[in-house]
Structure formats: C-alpha cells, structure tokens
Scaffold this active site. Structure first.
Site, PDB file in Angstrom:
ATOM      1  N   ASN A   1      91.939  37.054  51.851  1.00 43.46           N
ATOM      2  CA  ASN A   1      91.312  37.475  50.383  1.00 43.46           C
ATOM      3  C   ASN A   1      90.893  36.584  49.447  1.00 43.46           C
ATOM      4  O   ASN A   1      91.342  35.807  50.131  1.00 43.46           O
ATOM      5  CB  ASN A   1      92.868  38.086  49.240  1.00 43.46           C
ATOM      6  CG  ASN A   1      92.383  38.458  47.472  1.00 43.46           C
ATOM      7  OD1 ASN A   1      91.402  39.570  47.568  1.00 43.46           O
ATOM      8  ND2 ASN A   1      92.684  37.807  46.929  1.00 43.46           N
TER       9      ASN A   1
ATOM     10  N   TYR B   1      91.174  32.760  40.065  1.00 42.98           N
ATOM     11  CA  TYR B   1      91.704  32.377  39.530  1.00 42.98           C
ATOM     12  C   TYR B   1      91.811  31.127  38.701  1.00 42.98           C
ATOM     13  O   TYR B   1      91.876  29.652  39.804  1.00 42.98           O
ATOM     14  CB  TYR B   1      93.270  33.512  39.841  1.00 42.98           C
ATOM     15  CG  TYR B   1      93.129  34.227  40.986  1.00 42.98           C
ATOM     16  CD1 TYR B   1      92.963  35.277  41.031  1.00 42.98           C
ATOM     17  CD2 TYR B   1      93.213  34.653  42.559  1.00 42.98           C
ATOM     18  CE1 TYR B   1      93.070  36.927  41.317  1.00 42.98           C
ATOM     19  CE2 TYR B   1      92.949  34.731  43.184  1.00 42.98           C
ATOM     20  CZ  TYR B   1      93.536  36.651  42.722  1.00 42.98           C
ATOM     21  OH  TYR B   1      92.886  37.871  43.527  1.00 42.98           O
ATOM     22  N   ARG B   2      91.807  30.982  37.691  1.00 37.65           N
ATOM     23  CA  ARG B   2      91.902  30.068  37.238  1.00 37.65           C
ATOM     24  C   ARG B   2      93.218  28.846  37.347  1.00 37.65           C
ATOM     25  O   ARG B   2      94.592  29.626  38.142  1.00 37.65           O
ATOM     26  CB  ARG B   2      91.623  30.121  35.336  1.00 37.65           C
ATOM     27  CG  ARG B   2      92.958  30.287  34.606  1.00 37.65           C
ATOM     28  CD  ARG B   2      92.992  29.947  33.107  1.00 37.65           C
ATOM     29  NE  ARG B   2      94.555  30.365  32.998  1.00 37.65           N
ATOM     30  CZ  ARG B   2      94.872  31.640  32.061  1.00 37.65           C
ATOM     31  NH1 ARG B   2      94.106  32.241  31.315  1.00 37.65           N
ATOM     32  NH2 ARG B   2      95.910  31.696  31.770  1.00 37.65           N
TER      33      ARG B   2
ATOM     34  N   TRP C   1      97.271  34.060  39.152  1.00 36.55           N
ATOM     35  CA  TRP C   1      96.811  35.176  39.773  1.00 36.55           C
ATOM     36  C   TRP C   1      97.544  35.915  38.893  1.00 36.55           C
ATOM     37  O   TRP C   1      98.703  36.621  38.865  1.00 36.55           O
ATOM     38  CB  TRP C   1      96.174  35.677  41.158  1.00 36.55           C
ATOM     39  CG  TRP C   1      97.940  34.827  42.221  1.00 36.55           C
ATOM     40  CD1 TRP C   1      99.135  35.189  42.130  1.00 36.55           C
ATOM     41  CD2 TRP C   1      98.052  34.025  43.595  1.00 36.55           C
ATOM     42  NE1 TRP C   1     100.178  34.901  42.378  1.00 36.55           N
ATOM     43  CE2 TRP C   1      99.396  34.295  43.521  1.00 36.55           C
ATOM     44  CE3 TRP C   1      96.690  33.469  44.130  1.00 36.55           C
ATOM     45  CZ2 TRP C   1      99.766  33.299  44.621  1.00 36.55           C
ATOM     46  CZ3 TRP C   1      97.409  32.989  45.521  1.00 36.55           C
ATOM     47  CH2 TRP C   1      99.013  32.746  45.638  1.00 36.55           C
TER      48      TRP C   1
ATOM     49  N   GLU D   1      85.903  39.825  50.612  1.00 36.74           N
ATOM     50  CA  GLU D   1      84.848  39.317  49.563  1.00 36.74           C
ATOM     51  C   GLU D   1      83.566  38.565  50.665  1.00 36.74           C
ATOM     52  O   GLU D   1      82.549  38.147  49.886  1.00 36.74           O
ATOM     53  CB  GLU D   1      85.222  38.658  48.983  1.00 36.74           C
ATOM     54  CG  GLU D   1      86.480  39.210  47.850  1.00 36.74           C
ATOM     55  CD  GLU D   1      87.871  39.618  48.287  1.00 36.74           C
ATOM     56  OE1 GLU D   1      88.217  39.439  49.096  1.00 36.74           O
ATOM     57  OE2 GLU D   1      88.237  40.401  47.450  1.00 36.74           O
TER      58      GLU D   1
ATOM     59  N   ASP E   1      90.329  32.935  26.780  1.00 35.12           N
ATOM     60  CA  ASP E   1      89.953  33.327  27.061  1.00 35.12           C
ATOM     61  C   ASP E   1      88.938  34.378  27.124  1.00 35.12           C
ATOM     62  O   ASP E   1      88.446  34.063  26.197  1.00 35.12           O
ATOM     63  CB  ASP E   1      91.715  33.992  28.140  1.00 35.12           C
ATOM     64  CG  ASP E   1      91.377  34.153  29.565  1.00 35.12           C
ATOM     65  OD1 ASP E   1      90.569  34.469  30.052  1.00 35.12           O
ATOM     66  OD2 ASP E   1      93.205  33.985  29.892  1.00 35.12           O
TER      67      ASP E   1
END
Ligand SMILES: Cc1cc2nc3c(=O)[nH]c(=O)nc-3n(C[C@H](O)[C@H](O)[C@H](O)COP(=O)(O)O)c2cc1C
Length: 479
Positions: A169, A173-174, A187, A230, A279
């Site tokens: 995967n 995700y920061r 995540w 991906e 955000d």
C-alpha cells in the site's frame, strides 16, 4: 513520455513558465506557508525556495496548485481527458471490428507492461545515513500554521505491506517530526495502512518517499481499493512502469528516483500524542494518539529537493489533487452506478463533506439508492451531505444546483438523515468517527414517489424565438 523524477517535472514547469525560483532567505517556520498560501489563492506558480533559513536543501511547494499544473503533472490535456483514459480502461464492451480489437489488445499488452520494475541501484540512495547518523533536522520541514504542534512532513508517500498477503500500500499520511529520528504516523483508522498496522502483531516496516514524479505523489492520495497497487496505478497514469529499489534497512521497495527516503518501523504497542495541525478542512485537526515512526535510515540524492505542501482553507494544492480524483474515479463509480451522470465535490467541503451528483432516474426513489450506494463506496462513505439532481443539471454550476434544490425540495419528504462513519478530521459531530449525514433529493418528483400534483415545466424560451432574436440581436444596439 513520463517524467522520470521530480526534477524532470520541475524542468517542465520551468519551460512552461509555471515555476518561480525564490532565492531570498525565507523561514520554513510559517513564512513559506504565507507565501505559498498567497500564491495558490491567486492561481500563482509552483515555488522553489533555494535559500531556506537553516538549510541547504531547496523546498518545492505548490507543484499541483492549479488545474492546468495538475494536468501537466499527470500529462493530460484536461481533467476530461483523464476521465476518458479511465473510461477506456474500464469499458468492458467486447471489441467491434478490427480497429477496436487492435485497441483492446494494445490496452491489455500495455497494462501488463506497467508492473513496477525492480532496479539494483537508485538515485534516492546516493547518500545514506543509518542508525545514529539519522537526523531529520537535515530536512527543511515546515511548521505550516501558528497553532500546529510542530513541524510536519506533509507530502510523504508512505509504503507498507500487508503482513499476511504481502500486498503493497502507498498512502499519503502526514508525519509530525518529534526528534532527530522519530515522527508521528498519522494514518486514520479507516485507511489501508492502518489495517496493515492492526494486523502486524508487533512491528510493521515502513518506508517513506518524498519528492517523486508527480504521478506517483498523486497516486498516494488516490482512494484506491486495497487490492490495487498505487505504483501500478501511477504507471497507468504516467504510461511507463515505476522503477523501484530495495530499501537499505527494511524489506520494502521505494521509487528509485525519489529525492529523499525514510526507512523504519512502527510498533503496535507504541503511540504518542500527535497534532493539532492546520488541516484540509480549514480548521486545526484535534490532537490524538498515533503510532510512532522510528527512522532507521535516511537516504537521499546527492542534490535533493524537499517537496512539501500546505493544507488549510480552500483553494489549496489538495483542491486540485481532489479534482483529479473526482474526474478519474467518476468512470469507476459509473461502473457500479450507471445512472450517475456526473458529480462534483465542492472545494469548500474538503474532500468529502459535500457531494453533488446528477443522475438519470428510471424508477421511484432511485435518488435514495444513489445516496446509499455512495455512503457504501470507498472513501465516499464519509460524505456528510449528498445532493442529487436530475441528469440535465450541471453539477459544476453551483447556482444551477442551488436553484433546483431551493425550489424542488419538500424538506419533509425529500431529505434522508442517516448516521454513519465520518472522516477522522470531522470536528462537528458530538463524538469522533461517526455522526449524522444528510441526503437531499432535488430531482423532479413523480406520482409514484407520492407527488400527485402537476410538476411545472422550467421557464424557458422556445428555440425558434431564440434563433430569431439571435439574428436580430446585433441590430438592436445592445452589445
Ligand atoms: C496533502 C495530503 C495530506 C494527507 N494527509 C493524510 C493524513 O495525514 N492521514 C490520512 O489518513 N490521510 C491523509 N490524506 C488522505 C489520504 O492520502 C487518502 O485518503 C489516500 O487515499 C489514503 O490512501 P489509502 O487508501 O491507501 O489508505 C492526505 C491527502 C493529501 C492530499
């Protein structure tokens, strides 16, 4: 031709007059945000900061910050072309005629050649730091907004493998930088890597790439099903396979041409407070406990560029990433819901706080079926407000949608209220993770739907009169 790496994309941006190099000293603490925010709000260029206070590494931001740059990133003429590419991939009609057959064969041969390709050496490992040598302070990581809990790596491609199936995967995700070799791993519990983490039984190896061919960066943000790699999707978008190289300290692969790579692990037993962070919603997402990423290796090219973004009140770069997703995933959605004509996710609603969808109605309450299907589909499950209109309404024209909604809806009959999962970033529900959602059916109502009065036609001029006035218009002196 695909971009081999971020630098080829930067060269293309420069050639297209879409890049501004800034050599004045600028601080990664808030100052880059303020400049990037003003640039993106004005439809300005990508920004390459070459003199970042305290750092020798340049910072690239706003690479995706307009619709045309987003298309350039994915080598598409337009968002519509992106839609058509996916449509031709998923159209499962048997080929008719020789030309069609050849096209189908080419399509499948082409797809088979798009598997990621393992290479022995990668530019991303020209410089290698491991163990105690690792120092995340080498990276010009931004503090984006005043009330952020610290510095965040905001454009990372996070690689994990499912502990049982071994399936890869890649998600974005920061990462909040805690110290020289640990970060947060933000995540959300609904995301694919979070499932890898739940299944890992102890430690989960993680690798992070920063600064890649933009098709790869985009692919990490795409809401693909867990079964789809991906990197294969990125290859489909760029029309060439992604070259991957083995990591130095973990059993994972990363894009060989990335600018910077972090390798390490998260432990199921260890969590730490992460956030707040300015955000996507335009609000600060609230602090919560997240896994801790221990970095065992930091590798990079000899001359790395640090790629980043900021999120906040729209429009931001993520607006255009989301628009690409809206266009690319519409043909896939229509496989399951052929009655859907078009959809629009307004930027003011972030990725999923509002979905406008047009449809061709063939049976009573079909609009409700569409709403419930969307609430059951991938990350569209988080949609808080779904508005359904008839096929001829242009969902990208918000005034037209508003006109239909304000006039067509009986607020007792046409509203569906449900409870369901919400995106982790939602702050409006009384408790985290789930809450109330609304579906509004603004389609014309039928007698079979309980509407026994006549439905009036739209007020419109007849075609012959329009044509006559078209001829007359230039003579009236009204231009
Ligand atoms: C700039 C940017 C930052 C993001 N940050 C996060 C994040 O911190 N946590 C998260 O769960 N999703 C984040 N997302 C959304 C995910 O990348 C997106 O939902 C993606 O589809 C997740 O991949 P997955 O389906 O493989 O889990 C971010 C998206 C963008 C564009």
């Amino acid at each position: 031709m695909a971009y081999r790496d971020l630098k080829e994309f930067i060269a293309r941006l420069k050639e297209a007059g879409e890049l501004k190099e800034i050599s004045r000293p600028v601080d990664p603490h808030l100052e880059i945000t303020e400049i990037a925010d003003r640039a993106v709000k004005r439809g300005g260029p990508a920004l390459l900061f070459t003199n970042v206070t305290g750092h020798s590494m340049p910072v690239l931001i706003n690479q995706f910050g307009t619709a045309s740059r987003m298309c350039l990133a994915l080598r598409a003429e337009s968002f519509e072309e992106l839609s058509r590419r996916v449509e031709s991939l998923v159209s499962l009609q048997p080929p008719v005629g020789m030309k069609d057959k050849l096209h189908a064969v080419r399509r499948f041969v082409g797809l088979a050649g798009l598997r990621p390709r393992r290479v022995r050496r990668g530019a991303c490992q020209e410089v290698v730091f491991t163990g105690d040598e690792v120092d995340l302070g080498r990276l010009p990581v931004l503090q984006c907004w005043p009330l952020d809990a610290g510095r965040y790596i905001t454009l990372p491609l996070v690689f994990t493998r499912h502990p049982e199936t071994g399936r890869r995967n890649v998600g974005m995700y920061r990462l909040q930088v805690f110290d020289r070799n640990t970060t947060g791993m933000h995540w959300h519990l609904h995301k694919d890597a979070a499932e890898h983490y739940r299944q890992c039984g102890g430690r989960l190896e993680v690798a992070v790439a920063i600064g890649t061919d933009p098709a790869l960066t985009y692919a990490a943000t795409a809401p693909l099903p867990a079964q789809v790699d991906e990197m294969a999707f990125a290859a489909f978008l760029r029309g060439a396979p992604v070259e991957m190289v083995a990591c130095k300290t973990v059993d994972l692969e990363v894009p060989a041409h990335a600018e910077i790579v972090l390798e390490g692990y998260v432990d199921l037993e260890e969590r730490r407070r992460e956030g707040p962070f300015g955000d996507h919603t335009g609000y600060y997402s609230l602090a919560d406990d997240y896994p801790v990423f221990h970095v065992t290796a930091l590798t990079h090219r000899r001359d790395p560029i640090y790629a980043t973004t900021i999120v906040g009140q729209a429009p931001m770069e993520d607006t255009y990433l989301a628009k690409a997703t809206e266009r690319l995933f519409l043909p896939l959605l229509r496989l399951m819901l052929p009655e859907v004509v078009d959809m629009d996710l307004p930027k003011e609603g972030g990725f999923h706080n509002c979905v406008l969808v047009s449809m061709k109605k063939s049976y009573p309450l079909q609009a409700r079926k569409v709403m419930h299907s969307l609430w059951g589909t991938g990350q569209l499950q988080f949609s808080k407000c779904i508005v359904v209109v008839d096929a001829e309404v242009d969902v990208h024209d918000y005034a037209q949608v508003a006109w239909r909604v304000f006039n067509n809806v009986d607020w007792r009959r046409d509203v569906t209220l449900v409870d369901g999962p919400l995106d982790v970033l939602d702050h409006s529900s009384p408790r985290p993770l789930w809450g109330g959602k609304i579906g509004i059916d603004a389609t014309i109502k039928w007698p079979e739907e309980g509407h026994h009065r006549e439905w009036p036609p739209d007020v419109e001029m007849s075609a012959d009169i329009k044509a006559r006035i078209d001829e007359l218009w230039p003579l009236l002196g009204l231009e």
